[in-house]
Design an enzyme around this catalytic site. Structure first.
Site, PDB file in Angstrom:
ATOM      1  N   ARG A   1       4.556   0.535 -32.477  1.00 35.77           N
ATOM      2  CA  ARG A   1       4.846   2.137 -31.991  1.00 35.77           C
ATOM      3  C   ARG A   1       5.255   2.717 -33.079  1.00 35.77           C
ATOM      4  O   ARG A   1       6.410   2.509 -34.362  1.00 35.77           O
ATOM      5  CB  ARG A   1       5.301   2.482 -31.378  1.00 35.77           C
ATOM      6  CG  ARG A   1       5.934   3.598 -30.654  1.00 35.77           C
ATOM      7  CD  ARG A   1       6.858   4.278 -29.717  1.00 35.77           C
ATOM      8  NE  ARG A   1       6.859   5.519 -29.556  1.00 35.77           N
ATOM      9  CZ  ARG A   1       6.609   6.280 -28.021  1.00 35.77           C
ATOM     10  NH1 ARG A   1       6.878   5.302 -27.346  1.00 35.77           N
ATOM     11  NH2 ARG A   1       6.075   7.394 -27.972  1.00 35.77           N
TER      12      ARG A   1
ATOM     13  N   ASP B   1       1.808   8.039 -32.038  1.00 36.89           N
ATOM     14  CA  ASP B   1       2.584   8.494 -32.244  1.00 36.89           C
ATOM     15  C   ASP B   1       2.710   9.312 -33.650  1.00 36.89           C
ATOM     16  O   ASP B   1       2.778   8.703 -34.314  1.00 36.89           O
ATOM     17  CB  ASP B   1       3.685   7.816 -31.759  1.00 36.89           C
ATOM     18  CG  ASP B   1       4.565   9.252 -30.873  1.00 36.89           C
ATOM     19  OD1 ASP B   1       4.543  10.085 -30.932  1.00 36.89           O
ATOM     20  OD2 ASP B   1       6.057   9.095 -30.637  1.00 36.89           O
TER      21      ASP B   1
ATOM     22  N   ASN C   1       1.476  12.753 -34.092  1.00 38.35           N
ATOM     23  CA  ASN C   1       1.087  13.425 -34.601  1.00 38.35           C
ATOM     24  C   ASN C   1       0.612  14.789 -34.931  1.00 38.35           C
ATOM     25  O   ASN C   1       1.142  15.994 -35.931  1.00 38.35           O
ATOM     26  CB  ASN C   1      -0.752  13.133 -34.656  1.00 38.35           C
ATOM     27  CG  ASN C   1      -1.696  12.636 -34.333  1.00 38.35           C
ATOM     28  OD1 ASN C   1      -1.333  11.362 -35.100  1.00 38.35           O
ATOM     29  ND2 ASN C   1      -2.462  12.132 -32.967  1.00 38.35           N
TER      30      ASN C   1
ATOM     31  N   ASN D   1       0.087  12.639 -20.572  1.00 37.07           N
ATOM     32  CA  ASN D   1      -0.298  13.853 -21.522  1.00 37.07           C
ATOM     33  C   ASN D   1      -0.403  15.040 -20.349  1.00 37.07           C
ATOM     34  O   ASN D   1      -0.655  15.967 -21.582  1.00 37.07           O
ATOM     35  CB  ASN D   1      -1.026  13.349 -22.383  1.00 37.07           C
ATOM     36  CG  ASN D   1      -0.466  12.405 -23.578  1.00 37.07           C
ATOM     37  OD1 ASN D   1      -0.518  11.293 -24.387  1.00 37.07           O
ATOM     38  ND2 ASN D   1       0.763  12.256 -23.517  1.00 37.07           N
TER      39      ASN D   1
END
Length: 257
Positions: free
Chosen positions: A191, A23, A25, A71
C-alpha cells in the site's frame, strides 16, 4: 483443507502474486496545487511502470485496487473524472497490453458502471484472455466484504437447490467462490501513500499475505520502490501459523526427498 499456496516456505526473491492499493493520487495533486484528476492521470503512468517491472521480474499475477465499492461516495465530479479516465485508459492501453502478453481481468460489481464502460471491460477481457505472461486483475467497484458475501450467497443458493450439503462447505470451497479463485493467493501486499490498513481489499485472500507499506505516493511509485518491497519480502519467513523449527524440518525433508 489447505491449498498448495499455504505450505510454509521461505519467501522467494520474487513473489508470484502482488496486490497493491494505489493510494496517494489526490494528495500528490494537491501538493502541486493541481486538480485531483491530474493525480489520477499521473497514477496511470505508475501502473504502466509497475506492469513493466512485473514483466521484467517474472511476477505471474498483479492485482490493483483501482476503485472501491465505497469510492462511489466521493464527490460526483471526481467520480465522473475517474470514469472518463478509466474509459480512456481502456481504449488506449489494451492493445499494448495484448502485445506484451498481459491478460486483463476485472473483479467487483460492474452493475454500477455505465454500459459503454462495461462493454470496454468485457472487450479487454476477451481480447487478452489467451495471454499468460502476466495476469493483471483490476479491482473496480470492489469490496472484500462484498466479495465474501457474494461467495456465501452462491453457496447458499447451491444448498437451497440441493446441489450441495451444508456439511460440505469448508474453507477450500468458499475459497473457490471468491474473486481470484484460480490464482495463487497474493504473496505480497503493498500500500502506497502512508496509511497502514487494507481498507476492505481482498479480505479473504490476504489471510497469509506479507504486508508492506510505504509513504511514497502512488504517482511517485517506481521500480526502485518496488524493488525495496521485494527485497524486504525476500528476507521474510512465511510460517502460515507454524514455527520456524517446523519450517526448517520441512525444508530438510524436501531437500532429502
Amino acid at each position: 483443507m489447505a491449498s498448495p499456496a499455504m505450505h510454509p516456505v521461505l519467501s522467494a526473491a520474487v513473489p508470484r502474486h502482488i496486490a497493491i492499493i494505489m493510494d496517494g493520487n489526490g494528495r500528490w495533486a494537491q501538493r502541486r496545487r493541481r486538480p485531483r484528476v491530474i493525480g489520477h492521470r499521473a497514477g496511470a503512468r505508475a501502473v504502466n511502470r509497475t506492469i513493466d517491472f512485473c514483466l521484467e521480474k517474472g511476477v505471474s499475477a498483479l492485482t490493483l485496487f483501482a476503485f472501491s465499492s465505497e469510492n462511489w461516495g466521493r464527490p460526483q465530479d471526481e467520480v465522473d473524472a475517474l470514469m472518463k479516465l478509466f474509459l480512456h485508459a481502456l481504449d488506449r492501453e489494451v492493445e499494448e497490453l495484448q502485445r506484451r502478453g498481459v491478460q486483463v481481468r476485472f473483479i467487483g460489481d460492474r452493475s454500477r458502471f455505465a454500459a459503454p464502460l462495461r462493454d470496454r471491460m468485457a472487450g479487454a477481457e476477451r481480447s487478452t484472455a489467451a495471454n499468460s505472461r502476466l495476469v493483471l486483475s483490476i479491482a473496480a467497484s470492489y469490496g472484500g466484504r462484498q466479495d465474501i458475501a457474494s461467495a456465501a450467497r452462491a453457496l447458499a443458493e447451491d444448498v437451497a437447490a440441493g446441489r450441495l450439503q451444508p456439511e460440505q462447505i469448508d474453507e477450500a470451497l468458499l475459497s473457490s467462490r471468491v474473486a481470484l479463485a484460480d490464482l495463487p493467493a497474493p504473496d505480497l501486499f503493498i500500500r502506497t501513500g502512508g496509511d497502514t490498513r487494507i481498507s476492505n481489499f481482498l479480505l479473504w485472500q490476504l489471510a497469509y499475505t506479507e504486508l508492506w507499506f510505504t509513504e511514497t505516493l502512488w504517482p511517485e511509485f517506481d521500480a526502485g520502490v518496488l524493488q525495496q518491497a521485494l527485497d524486504d519480502y525476500a528476507g521474510r519467513e512465511r510460517r502460515f501459523g507454524l514455527t520456524s523449527a517446523q519450517i526448517a524440518d520441512k525444508a530438510t525433508e524436501s531437500s532429502s526427498a
